[in-house]
Design an enzyme around this catalytic site. Structure first.
Site, PDB file in Angstrom:
ATOM      1  CB  CYS A  69       4.991   2.232   7.388  1.00  0.00           C
ATOM      2  SG  CYS A  69       4.545   3.724   6.500  1.00  0.00           S
ATOM      3  CG  LEU A  70       6.491   1.018   1.363  1.00  0.00           C
ATOM      4  CD1 LEU A  70       5.938   1.321  -0.016  1.00  0.00           C
ATOM      5  CD2 LEU A  70       7.606  -0.013   1.280  1.00  0.00           C
ATOM      6  CG  HIS A 113      -0.776   1.337   7.241  1.00  0.00           C
ATOM      7  ND1 HIS A 113       0.140   0.926   8.180  1.00  0.00           N
ATOM      8  CD2 HIS A 113      -0.082   2.138   6.372  1.00  0.00           C
ATOM      9  CE1 HIS A 113       1.325   1.466   7.902  1.00  0.00           C
ATOM     10  NE2 HIS A 113       1.218   2.194   6.803  1.00  0.00           N
ATOM     11  CD  GLU A 114      -0.977   2.507   2.665  1.00  0.00           C
ATOM     12  OE1 GLU A 114      -0.493   3.649   2.590  1.00  0.00           O
ATOM     13  OE2 GLU A 114      -0.313   1.505   3.005  1.00  0.00           O
ATOM     14  N   GLY A 157       0.834  -1.189   0.000  1.00  0.00           N
ATOM     15  CA  GLY A 157       0.000   0.000   0.000  1.00  0.00           C
ATOM     16  C   GLY A 157       0.870   1.239   0.000  1.00  0.00           C
ATOM     17  CD  GLN A 174       3.314   6.006   2.730  1.00  0.00           C
ATOM     18  OE1 GLN A 174       2.358   5.488   2.185  1.00  0.00           O
ATOM     19  NE2 GLN A 174       4.283   5.300   3.292  1.00  0.00           N
ATOM     20  CG  HIS A 191       0.292   7.036   5.388  1.00  0.00           C
ATOM     21  ND1 HIS A 191       1.418   7.440   6.064  1.00  0.00           N
ATOM     22  CD2 HIS A 191       0.444   5.700   5.183  1.00  0.00           C
ATOM     23  CE1 HIS A 191       2.210   6.389   6.262  1.00  0.00           C
ATOM     24  NE2 HIS A 191       1.642   5.320   5.740  1.00  0.00           N
TER      25      HIS A 191
HETATM   26 NI    NI Z   1       2.485   3.398   5.662  1.00  0.00          NI
END
Ligand code: NI
Length: 180
Positions: A94-95, A136-137, A46, A51, A140
């Site tokens: 998370c990225l 989660h996304e 995701g 981000q 953000h």
């Molecule tokens: Ni994330």
């Protein structure tokens, strides 16, 4: 399509609230495709527009694992319209927080309404990993990271570790320039 740079925490750009997309036009669809490509390249399941430094309410997800056929979803202005009473912990990463994982408790099932890449309004039920990723996304989009759901002690430990990593990689880069 193009690969975008993913912002690593701690960074004030990850703590801001994203604004709604007016309509999904060609430019928005292109951004969605770029986000998806960046997510697959990372690799991740995701990615949210903030981000990559774009403060728009756009997320992309693909819960398909290993050899499963890809099942990408691109969402603008996602809204959770129902959540189950049942909650479940899931180990999240998370990225923007590379190599950090902690269990987060969230509703096990959700119903989400969003605008797709063709500017069509859709509603979808999700549970399991897909429900985790979408929540989660969506966090953000409001400047919330998964570490904001865990204890302050663990959060500070992780953010300190990431800060240290950043300093190391910056000094590494400077060194590389000096020796060039
Ligand atoms: Ni994330």
């Amino acid at each position: 399509m193009a690969l975008l740079d993913i912002i690593i925490a701690p960074d004030p750009r990850l703590k801001r609230k994203a604004v709604a997309v007016e309509r999904v036009d060609a430019a928005t669809a292109k951004l969605m495709a770029d986000l998806l490509e960046t997510m697959y390249e990372a690799p991740g399941v995701g990615l949210a527009a903030p981000q990559v430094g774009v403060l728009k309410r756009i997320i992309v997800v693909d819960p398909a694992r290993d050899d499963a056929p890809p099942s990408p979803m691109m969402m603008a202005n996602p809204e959770i319209v129902w959540v189950s009473e049942e909650t479940k912990p899931h180990e999240e990463g998370c990225l923007s927080l590379p190599e950090e994982y902690e269990p987060v408790v969230r509703p096990a099932s959700i119903k989400v309404r969003y605008v797709d890449e063709h500017n069509e309004i859709r509603t979808m039920d999700a549970d399991g990993l897909l429900a985790v990723i979408i929540q989660h996304e969506m966090d953000h989009l409001d400047g919330v990271l998964f570490v904001d759901h865990i204890s302050g002690l663990k959060r500070n430990m992780i953010l300190r570790r990431l800060t240290k990593q950043k300093k190391l990689s910056t000094s590494g880069k400077r060194h590389a320039v000096e020796s060039a």
